[in-house]
Design an enzyme around this catalytic site. Sequence first.
Site, PDB file in Angstrom:
ATOM      1  N   GLY A  54       3.841  -2.035 -22.328  1.00 17.25           N
ATOM      2  CA  GLY A  54       4.252  -2.931 -23.403  1.00 17.25           C
ATOM      3  C   GLY A  54       5.268  -2.226 -24.274  1.00 17.25           C
ATOM      4  N   CYS A  81       1.494   3.132 -18.634  1.00 18.66           N
ATOM      5  CA  CYS A  81       2.453   3.266 -19.719  1.00 18.66           C
ATOM      6  C   CYS A  81       1.776   3.025 -21.083  1.00 18.66           C
ATOM      7  CB  CYS A  81       3.619   2.330 -19.466  1.00 18.66           C
ATOM      8  SG  CYS A  81       5.138   3.067 -20.002  1.00 18.66           S
ATOM      9  N   TYR A  82       2.109   1.914 -21.769  1.00 24.02           N
ATOM     10  CA  TYR A  82       1.422   1.651 -23.045  1.00 24.02           C
ATOM     11  C   TYR A  82      -0.088   1.631 -22.830  1.00 24.02           C
ATOM     12  CZ  TYR A  82      -0.023  -0.672 -27.353  1.00 24.02           C
ATOM     13  OH  TYR A  82      -0.625  -0.964 -28.551  1.00 24.02           O
ATOM     14  N   HIS A 170       5.624   3.641 -14.387  1.00 23.96           N
ATOM     15  CA  HIS A 170       5.366   2.295 -13.849  1.00 23.96           C
ATOM     16  C   HIS A 170       5.204   2.351 -12.326  1.00 23.96           C
ATOM     17  CE1 HIS A 170       5.947  -0.086 -17.483  1.00 23.96           C
ATOM     18  NE2 HIS A 170       6.882   0.788 -17.819  1.00 23.96           N
ATOM     19  N   GLU A 172       4.304   0.023 -10.481  1.00 26.58           N
ATOM     20  CA  GLU A 172       4.518  -1.305  -9.900  1.00 26.58           C
ATOM     21  C   GLU A 172       5.971  -1.596  -9.538  1.00 26.58           C
ATOM     22  OE1 GLU A 172       3.817  -0.500 -12.956  1.00 26.58           O
ATOM     23  OE2 GLU A 172       4.549  -1.896 -14.471  1.00 26.58           O
ATOM     24  N   ASP A 229       8.337 -26.009  -3.824  1.00 27.47           N
ATOM     25  CA  ASP A 229       7.060 -26.183  -4.520  1.00 27.47           C
ATOM     26  C   ASP A 229       6.456 -27.569  -4.295  1.00 27.47           C
ATOM     27  OD1 ASP A 229       7.850 -23.744  -5.389  1.00 27.47           O
ATOM     28  OD2 ASP A 229       8.452 -24.416  -7.382  1.00 27.47           O
ATOM     29  N   LYS A 370       5.886 -17.476  -6.383  1.00 29.64           N
ATOM     30  CA  LYS A 370       6.797 -18.188  -5.468  1.00 29.64           C
ATOM     31  C   LYS A 370       6.694 -17.679  -4.019  1.00 29.64           C
ATOM     32  CE  LYS A 370      10.326 -21.068  -5.301  1.00 29.64           C
ATOM     33  NZ  LYS A 370      10.420 -22.334  -6.043  1.00 29.64           N
TER      34      LYS A 370
END
Length: 514
Positions: A54, A81-82, A170, A172, A229, A370
């Site tokens: 964050g 991180c945060y 991070h 990710e 979608d 998605k």
Amino acid sequence: MRDAVLILDFGSQYTQLIARRIRELKVYSEIHPFHLSLERITEMKPKAIVLSGGPSSCYDVGAPTVDAKLFSLGVPILGICYGVQLTAKLLGGQVSPSPQREYGLAHVRLGNLRSPLLHGFDAGEEITAWMSHGDRIDKLPPGFSLLGETAHAPCVIADQRRRIYGVQFHPEVVHTPRGGELIANFVFRIAGVTPNWTMTSFAQEAIERVRAQTGKSGRVICGLSGGVDSSVAAKLIFDAIGDRLTCIFVDNGLLRQGERGKVETLFSGAFGADLHVVDAASRFLQKLAGVTNPEDKRKIIGREFIAVFDDEAHEIGGAEFLAQGTLYPDVIESVSVRGPSATIKSHHNVGGLPEKMKLKLVEPLRELFKDEVRELGAELGLPHDVLWRQPFPGPGLAVRILGEVTRERCDLLRAADAIIDEEIRAAGLYASIWQSFGVLLPVKSVGVMGDERTYADALCVRAVHSKDGMTADWVPLPYDLLGVISRRVINEVRGINRVVYDITSKPPGTIEWE
Ligand code: XMP
């Protein structure tokens, strides 16, 4: 019951990526705001919890925090991180502004301590990681040990007894090449999660949920746009309740060449679904007559779509439910740290319909990203072509015809746009390009064809690379290809005598011209 990982969001721009990385491991994960109550968390019975990054500093006044009891639930926790700084602070460590702020790529040296988090890594190994932090952990909380550090700050910490872990970088993002292994180690080796989130199991559960929600006799109507979608949502509901689903396709006269035919062939042809095609081109074009302002066009088309859809639904009668292709990113309650962003263009999808129609919503894709929707679509037997279509804006060709939208100008753009599409596909570039299309300019110019002077319209070709439509780069299309497109358009489309290429990125341009 599927195992789930709970992600508490502290406002990082990467939070959704954490969820996606975990789901790629076939583990279900859900994002909630950091202030989710302990009671709710306990009810959800997550197998593991991730605290996201964050933008705040954990010593800021009003900085986002969690109840420290979270660390006593016995559920494994990974702070990122945060998230790790907050963990350190709440558990009695010390965090302070770093003299060496670290942003971008950094080298993290792993220590000699063995830990399941570092399974597959060598002791003393150095890994590349993506950092973005201004604070550092000065003192580890009691019970924690150091598993890795950069030259400037502790970077990987753990209380292995309580199964609480933290990384200052991070894992990710793709810039941390081995981040996925760390996440997998946390999820499987530490939290012992079973990877049971697959599209096959999701499809079955989702079909059951639609059946349960709509009961024995509930009728559902679903607007089809030809996009991914709505197509996947419709097919799933069709598989669940068959002819109790009615699909409505509104031909607003602003579609690309062949769009309507494709939807008809697939849904009423191949699947045998109940499809109502509404030929509403005249209605839309009448409303658009004389309108040149881009926002006015968008609003008119949005309103008219709702009116046409509503009329058709009334004609069909008896519907209790409205299907929508809402996706997970629309549902996540975002932790806003910078306030809502300004409206650049008012987007038209089917927003506004539910209020107008007072129907109950069926949203079978609410939990999916998605890329997962595409996977689900493939599972349900939708063709590759439908699942990997380039995005097409709700207001259609109207935002690609600058100036007044008339039937003639729609036909002109449709013909030219079809040539661009055909040539981009023939060059093998369709799949690698985010969007490629034509824009009809409100400009006439002088030309010469044969011995005749011409005074006709100009077409702009636009092709962009993008990951999510938020930013984009223009594509350096091969000159040969541009040459073929230009020659074909001018020879084959009467009324266009000049072709130009748009070399504007986003920002400062937008992808669509209006
Ligand atoms: P812009 O032009 O804002 O477009 O750079 C970003 C992406 O959004 C698409 N777009 C729309 N999609 N309804 C949609 O569903 C809309 O009203 C709409 N307007 C733009 C655009 O094609 C690009 O992919």
